[in-house]
Design an enzyme around this catalytic site. Sequence first.
Site, short mmCIF file in Angstrom:
data_model
loop_
_atom_site.label_atom_id
_atom_site.label_comp_id
_atom_site.label_asym_id
_atom_site.label_seq_id
_atom_site.Cartn_x
_atom_site.Cartn_y
_atom_site.Cartn_z
N ASN A 144 -3.30 -29.50 7.47
CA ASN A 144 -3.74 -30.42 6.41
C ASN A 144 -5.03 -31.16 6.79
O ASN A 144 -5.41 -32.13 6.14
CB ASN A 144 -2.63 -31.43 6.06
N HIS A 146 -5.61 -32.77 9.67
CA HIS A 146 -5.49 -33.93 10.55
C HIS A 146 -6.10 -33.64 11.92
O HIS A 146 -6.11 -32.50 12.39
CB HIS A 146 -4.06 -34.46 10.64
N GLU A 151 -3.32 -38.57 10.02
CA GLU A 151 -2.91 -37.84 8.83
C GLU A 151 -3.82 -38.17 7.64
O GLU A 151 -4.53 -39.20 7.67
CB GLU A 151 -1.47 -38.21 8.48
#
Length: 250
Positions: A144, A146, A151
């Site tokens: 994603n 990160h 995050e």
Amino acid sequence: MHQNKGEKGNNMFEIFILNSYEEVSKKASEVVLEVLKKDQVTLGLATGSSPVGMYQQLVDAYHKGQSFQHVTSVNLDEYVGINQDHPQSYYTFMFEHLFKHVDIMKENIHIPSGLGNSENSTNEYELFLQAHPQDLQVLGIGSNGHIGFNEPGTAFDSTVHQIELKKETRLDNARFFSSLDEVPTHAITMGIQDIMRAQKIVLIATGQKKAQAIYDCVHAPLSVDIPCTILQKHPHVVLIVDQEAGQLIK
Ligand code: GLP
């Protein structure tokens, strides 16, 4: 394949798209070994499966005469709520893959603590990082986008902090635990500001699952929703990927 890509005139990614995990690991280790030529070095280190081969190369280099006695290491992150001696702690990972095999001095090893009661908990770790900027920071990347455990949604000016792991990150990392329930829900991580302080960054990624994140890293508009886009603002990022992870940036 080697290319340089400047995004919006802010930085220049140095990009290597190589043919195998072995080539990626070797190239990444060469970037580290170059930095180790300095008299005193602060190395920012990463965990995850991506840098394992690079650590093997560094252990091989140690056996051929490369010393680590002048190295201070600072790790990116650690799970919250598991002990250092847990088989899946990042502390255990670092000793198993690198530290126990080379001559780095134990007092120069710094890994954040997820137990909140040591000299490596949030504030203390941040102060240590500020006093020891990384000559080189090694990074992997989450699917994603990160970096560390920053995050999506993490502020670009974040410092060392605790975060709740996203479901997809816990699912990605569940392969190392006996079940998803065992994967910690929280972690402590260098903030994005701490990562960006490094003089140079080397990011390693392999496999198709990372292709979108690598594309975003280089081309997506800057957004806290895709943490790796901040790297477009760093003056010296070396991106080392295999054909699969690099398929969208070719
Ligand atoms: C974890 C780590 C990251 C790492 C990422 C990718 O989330 N906190 O630092 O980059 O995993 O891991 P892998 O290399 O195993 O795909």
